[in-house]
Design an enzyme around this catalytic site. Sequence first.
Site, PDB file in Angstrom:
ATOM      1  N   HIS A   1      -3.771  -5.825  -8.547  1.00 25.34           N
ATOM      2  CA  HIS A   1      -4.693  -4.421  -8.471  1.00 25.34           C
ATOM      3  C   HIS A   1      -6.336  -4.572  -9.198  1.00 25.34           C
ATOM      4  O   HIS A   1      -6.933  -5.182  -9.229  1.00 25.34           O
ATOM      5  CB  HIS A   1      -4.535  -3.467  -9.235  1.00 25.34           C
ATOM      6  CG  HIS A   1      -5.799  -2.647  -9.180  1.00 25.34           C
ATOM      7  ND1 HIS A   1      -5.233  -1.344  -8.071  1.00 25.34           N
ATOM      8  CD2 HIS A   1      -6.729  -2.033 -10.129  1.00 25.34           C
ATOM      9  CE1 HIS A   1      -6.509  -0.475  -8.111  1.00 25.34           C
ATOM     10  NE2 HIS A   1      -7.031  -1.018  -9.019  1.00 25.34           N
TER      11      HIS A   1
ATOM     12  N   ASP B   1      -0.703   2.474 -11.251  1.00 24.71           N
ATOM     13  CA  ASP B   1      -1.616   0.803 -12.058  1.00 24.71           C
ATOM     14  C   ASP B   1      -1.457   1.527 -13.483  1.00 24.71           C
ATOM     15  O   ASP B   1      -2.613   1.108 -14.174  1.00 24.71           O
ATOM     16  CB  ASP B   1      -2.544   1.498 -11.490  1.00 24.71           C
ATOM     17  CG  ASP B   1      -3.154   1.349 -10.263  1.00 24.71           C
ATOM     18  OD1 ASP B   1      -2.422   0.630  -9.603  1.00 24.71           O
ATOM     19  OD2 ASP B   1      -3.580   1.885  -9.366  1.00 24.71           O
TER      20      ASP B   1
ATOM     21  N   GLU C   1       6.332   4.627 -13.442  1.00 25.98           N
ATOM     22  CA  GLU C   1       6.408   5.788 -12.542  1.00 25.98           C
ATOM     23  C   GLU C   1       4.782   6.179 -12.522  1.00 25.98           C
ATOM     24  O   GLU C   1       4.581   7.030 -11.557  1.00 25.98           O
ATOM     25  CB  GLU C   1       7.115   6.257 -12.793  1.00 25.98           C
ATOM     26  CG  GLU C   1       6.965   7.849 -14.973  1.00 25.98           C
ATOM     27  CD  GLU C   1       6.946   6.825 -15.713  1.00 25.98           C
ATOM     28  OE1 GLU C   1       7.495   5.519 -15.367  1.00 25.98           O
ATOM     29  OE2 GLU C   1       6.988   7.447 -16.618  1.00 25.98           O
TER      30      GLU C   1
ATOM     31  N   MET D   1       0.899  -1.256  -0.436  1.00 27.24           N
ATOM     32  CA  MET D   1       0.170  -0.067   0.038  1.00 27.24           C
ATOM     33  C   MET D   1       1.050   1.397  -0.026  1.00 27.24           C
ATOM     34  O   MET D   1       0.520   2.241   0.522  1.00 27.24           O
ATOM     35  CB  MET D   1      -1.152   0.407   1.172  1.00 27.24           C
ATOM     36  CG  MET D   1      -2.011  -1.197   1.215  1.00 27.24           C
ATOM     37  SD  MET D   1      -3.009  -1.323  -0.586  1.00 27.24           S
ATOM     38  CE  MET D   1      -4.033  -2.406   0.137  1.00 27.24           C
ATOM     39  N   ARG D   2       2.235   0.996  -0.403  1.00 26.14           N
ATOM     40  CA  ARG D   2       2.721   2.464  -0.622  1.00 26.14           C
ATOM     41  C   ARG D   2       3.427   2.822  -2.052  1.00 26.14           C
ATOM     42  O   ARG D   2       3.383   1.661  -2.604  1.00 26.14           O
ATOM     43  CB  ARG D   2       4.048   2.132   0.590  1.00 26.14           C
ATOM     44  CG  ARG D   2       5.035   3.818  -0.005  1.00 26.14           C
ATOM     45  CD  ARG D   2       5.808   3.771   1.552  1.00 26.14           C
ATOM     46  NE  ARG D   2       6.365   4.951   2.272  1.00 26.14           N
ATOM     47  CZ  ARG D   2       7.413   5.585   2.472  1.00 26.14           C
ATOM     48  NH1 ARG D   2       7.115   4.479   3.527  1.00 26.14           N
ATOM     49  NH2 ARG D   2       7.935   6.696   2.460  1.00 26.14           N
ATOM     50  N   ILE D   3       3.083   3.857  -2.966  1.00 23.84           N
ATOM     51  CA  ILE D   3       3.528   3.868  -3.725  1.00 23.84           C
ATOM     52  C   ILE D   3       4.802   3.936  -4.200  1.00 23.84           C
ATOM     53  O   ILE D   3       5.577   4.649  -3.143  1.00 23.84           O
ATOM     54  CB  ILE D   3       3.055   5.415  -4.443  1.00 23.84           C
ATOM     55  CG1 ILE D   3       1.313   5.479  -4.086  1.00 23.84           C
ATOM     56  CG2 ILE D   3       3.155   5.428  -5.531  1.00 23.84           C
ATOM     57  CD1 ILE D   3       0.352   5.836  -5.643  1.00 23.84           C
TER      58      ILE D   3
HETATM   59  C1  GAR Z   1      -6.216  -6.822  -3.062  1.00 21.21           C
HETATM   60  O1  GAR Z   1      -7.316  -6.554  -2.936  1.00 21.21           O
HETATM   61  C2  GAR Z   1      -4.745  -6.014  -3.927  1.00 21.21           C
HETATM   62  O2  GAR Z   1      -5.631  -6.482  -4.663  1.00 21.21           O
HETATM   63  C3  GAR Z   1      -4.739  -4.910  -3.778  1.00 21.21           C
HETATM   64  O3  GAR Z   1      -5.430  -4.831  -1.748  1.00 21.21           O
HETATM   65  C4  GAR Z   1      -5.538  -5.972  -1.422  1.00 21.21           C
HETATM   66  C5  GAR Z   1      -4.360  -7.037  -0.615  1.00 21.21           C
HETATM   67  O4  GAR Z   1      -5.038  -8.440   0.012  1.00 21.21           O
HETATM   68  N1  GAR Z   1      -4.274  -3.653  -3.705  1.00 21.21           N
HETATM   69  C6  GAR Z   1      -4.587  -2.586  -4.153  1.00 21.21           C
HETATM   70  O5  GAR Z   1      -5.773  -2.167  -3.978  1.00 21.21           O
HETATM   71  C7  GAR Z   1      -3.748  -2.312  -4.884  1.00 21.21           C
HETATM   72  N2  GAR Z   1      -4.137  -1.102  -5.319  1.00 21.21           N
HETATM   73  P1  GAR Z   1      -3.675  -9.335   0.688  1.00 21.21           P
HETATM   74  O6  GAR Z   1      -2.871  -8.595   1.491  1.00 21.21           O
HETATM   75  O7  GAR Z   1      -4.808  -9.905   1.381  1.00 21.21           O
HETATM   76  O8  GAR Z   1      -3.119  -9.922  -0.375  1.00 21.21           O
END
Ligand code: GAR
Length: 199
Positions: free
Chosen positions: A109, A150, A147, A90-92
């Site tokens: 994603h 998504d 860069e 969750m960090r860019i």
């Molecule tokens: C997942 O749904 C993943 O696609 C999303 O966070 C969740 C993590 O779940 N990622 C994003 O939103 C990235 N932009 P997890 O820790 O159980 O794998």
Amino acid sequence: MKTRIAVLVSGGGTNLQALLDAEAQGRIPHGEIALVVSNNPKAYALERAKQAGVPAAVLDKAGSQADFEDRLQRILELDGIDLIILAGFMRILTGRFTAKWPNRILNVHPSLIPAFCGQGFYGLRVHEAALARGVKLTGATVHYVNEIPDGGPILLQKAVEVLPEDTPETLQRRVMEQAEWILLPQAAELAARQLAEQA
Ligand code: GAR
């Protein structure tokens, strides 16, 4: 030689688990999950790494973005990592970091990019936005990371139906079960094979 994979996580780690299970079942023959890196010391994903016997590192979030990325780079280099997989990370990461890993970072994603993606769209928020817009189909995307958040080239996508009674939580779960946990191991093998053949 197998492609050495680092999986970057922040939370529950169900996508990490899908990768670990796939590796154990021989579905990632060209890759080896060599390292798990979390930016959150409380991430349950760390427990999953431990149970699978995979070394894990926690990155302290203190300091600047450049400092964070330098510390990450050092850990990955020290471990001889070839491929990075962002699995609920969750960090860019800025272009300064991603430029060092061209075609070597994958992200999963939880939408059909270019819908519901980019800055601010992560985790449950993606599914809240999909429900608010009333789409009947959503899904997941695995893409290479550059860069643009998504914005990198798309490797795999899979559509998932939205049901009238869905909440963000039920939709998130269905997208994981029917798309993310299937696509991510497939993408890991595709990218790992390509890098192994290149080496
Ligand atoms: C997942 O749904 C993943 O696609 C999303 O966070 C969740 C993590 O779940 N990622 C994003 O939103 C990235 N932009 P997890 O820790 O159980 O794998």
